[in-house]
Every structure is written in C-alpha cells, then in structure tokens.
Motif scaffolding. Structure first.
Motif, short mmCIF file in Angstrom:
data_model
loop_
_atom_site.label_atom_id
_atom_site.label_comp_id
_atom_site.label_asym_id
_atom_site.label_seq_id
_atom_site.Cartn_x
_atom_site.Cartn_y
_atom_site.Cartn_z
N UNK A 153 25.84 56.20 21.10
CA UNK A 153 25.97 56.79 22.35
C UNK A 153 25.56 58.36 23.58
N UNK A 154 25.36 58.65 24.09
CA UNK A 154 25.50 60.19 24.26
C UNK A 154 26.37 59.83 25.80
N UNK A 170 29.24 56.32 31.90
CA UNK A 170 27.96 56.54 32.08
C UNK A 170 27.84 56.32 30.45
N UNK A 171 26.90 55.63 29.82
CA UNK A 171 26.67 55.43 28.38
C UNK A 171 24.72 55.56 28.06
N UNK A 172 24.31 56.20 27.87
CA UNK A 172 22.80 56.76 27.04
C UNK A 172 22.65 56.45 25.62
N UNK A 173 22.18 55.08 25.58
CA UNK A 173 21.95 54.69 23.74
C UNK A 173 20.48 55.79 23.67
N UNK A 174 21.24 56.52 22.25
CA UNK A 174 20.00 57.33 21.75
C UNK A 174 19.80 56.43 20.57
N UNK A 223 19.15 50.42 27.55
CA UNK A 223 19.42 51.45 27.55
C UNK A 223 20.36 52.60 28.17
N UNK A 224 20.65 52.35 29.21
CA UNK A 224 22.04 52.74 30.44
C UNK A 224 22.87 51.46 30.50
N UNK A 225 24.33 52.22 29.53
CA UNK A 225 25.53 51.00 30.71
C UNK A 225 26.68 52.18 31.17
N UNK A 226 27.45 51.43 31.88
CA UNK A 226 28.46 51.33 32.67
C UNK A 226 29.67 50.93 32.03
N UNK A 227 30.46 51.73 31.72
CA UNK A 227 32.44 51.12 31.13
C UNK A 227 33.42 51.32 32.41
N UNK A 228 34.13 50.87 32.07
CA UNK A 228 35.54 51.16 32.87
C UNK A 228 35.93 51.38 32.15
N UNK A 266 26.11 44.81 31.19
CA UNK A 266 25.35 44.57 29.51
C UNK A 266 25.14 45.68 28.67
N UNK A 267 25.69 45.44 27.25
CA UNK A 267 24.47 46.37 25.96
C UNK A 267 23.34 45.30 26.08
N UNK A 268 23.68 44.64 25.96
CA UNK A 268 22.09 43.75 25.87
C UNK A 268 22.47 42.24 26.53
N UNK A 269 21.00 41.82 27.33
CA UNK A 269 21.19 40.31 27.92
C UNK A 269 20.81 38.98 26.71
N UNK A 270 20.84 37.72 27.38
CA UNK A 270 21.20 36.64 26.47
C UNK A 270 20.05 36.71 26.08
N UNK A 271 18.79 36.89 26.86
CA UNK A 271 17.44 36.70 25.85
C UNK A 271 17.14 37.50 25.20
#
Length: 219
Positions: A109-110, A132-136, A160-165, A189-194
C-alpha cells in the motif's frame, strides 16, 4: 521463528526507555514543526482468512511530519510505503497422503495516516487517528503438493481503497529521534466475502490487523 523475532523487537522497544531514562533530559523545547523519515516493520495478519496469528512481516517506511497545535498537542501527517498481508502453513490431505500447504497474501500500500498526538510527559507521546490506504500491488498464492499456484487478481479482487483506525505510543529518544509502536485495524474491508477463494475463506470480509514498530528521525 518470526514470533520470536516479534517478541524480541517488542522487548527491545520497551526496555529501551529504561536505558534512556538514565540519560540527560531533552536538550531543548520541541519546535512547532518537524519533518523527517520513518523506517520500521509491520507485523500483520488478515482477519477473515483461515488463520489467526501474526506471521507476515513487511516494510513500513516513508516521510513524516509533526505540527504543534497547542502545548503538548501535535498533528502528525505521513506518506508511507506499507507491506501487509497474511502467511500461514497447515496440513492438507491429497490422494498421496498428507502434505504441508503454505499460503501467502502480499498487499503493498501507499498509506497516508493522519493522527493527533498528545505528549503525556517530556518523552512519552500517545496518538490516535485514521489512515487511508491505496493498494498498489497484490499477490496471493499457495504451495500445493507439487508447486506454487497463483490466484487470479481479476477473479478474486481486493479493494483498491481501504481505511484503518490507528493508535500509537511513542518515546522520544532525543529531540530528533522517536521510537513508536502502532496498532492498526481496517475500518473498511480489504476484500468482500464473495471475492475470497472458497477454500481459503473464513466466511467474513477480510480486514488488515497489524502492529508496526518504527524509528523516526526528524530535522
């Protein structure tokens, strides 16, 4: 072995203040603005896979700045390259008998964290905020009975986009050097269940869960 390394790093980080406390006090007041570089490591896992425990080690490095908003209160903004993910091994069965399956998830991530820090004492600082995290880059694979098998990122996509505490505890080694322990957990989430491969799913959305140990040098 990696768990031993993590425990050793944590012990070093928390024993260091007892050594430094014998040294002279900070030589001068903290400036209103500081900028510098960060280097350290992430100790990660991903909730929602088939494993529990911190087994993935990655880089946490980049640029950091502190701005004094009021006495003992600082705004911290950073730009980081941050490696997260998951790694584990477990026994699987095949027609040839049991074998050791190894799974790897690499997420690069950036990252742009924004935290508010409060100085409890001349050396001790606590903080909280969001990142804020952008998956690269991503890679997901497992080693089966004979070879490594890569998952298609188009078929099993990550967000592609993710937020964290973010929560942090820091110790000023000097006016320019800060040692810090951070904890981060996904808000989104990083990825959905499906989108998780069926045989590797914990049947819930996947989220980053990690500690980071860092050293910062500020001008």
């Amino acid at each position: 072995m990696k768990n031993v390394t993590l425990i050793s790093c944590l012990l070093c980080l928390f024993l260091l203040p007892f050594y430094v406390s014998a040294q002279p006090a900070l030589s001068q007041p903290q400036p209103r603005f500081q900028a510098g570089i960060i280097a350290g490591g992430n100790f990660s896992q991903v909730d929602g896979d088939l494993d529990a425990g911190v087994h993935k080690v990655g880089l946490n490095a980049g640029f950091s700045s502190y701005t004094m908003l009021a006495p003992n209160v600082y705004l911290n903004l950073e730009l980081l390259f941050s490696q997260k993910g998951s790694r584990y091994a477990r026994e699987w069965q095949s027609y040839a008998g049991p074998y050791l399956m190894v799974y790897q998830m690499k997420l690069n991530y950036i990252e742009v964290p924004l935290l508010l820090h409060y100085e409890l004492a001349p050396r001790w600082v606590i903080g909280a905020g969001v990142s804020y995290n952008r998956l690269v880059q991503s890679q997901e694979r497992y080693r089966g009975l004979y070879a490594w098998n890569d998952f298609d990122p188009e078929k099993y996509p990550y967000k592609k986009n993710e937020w964290e505490y973010v929560g942090s505890a820091s110790f000023r080694l000097s006016n320019k050097v800060i040692a810090e322990l951070r904890y981060q957990y996904s808000i989104t989430p990083v990825r959905a269940v499906a989108d998780i491969p069926q045989d590797f799913s914990g049947y819930k959305a996947q989220r980053n869960n990690l500690f980071a140990l860092r050293i910062g040098y500020y001008l």
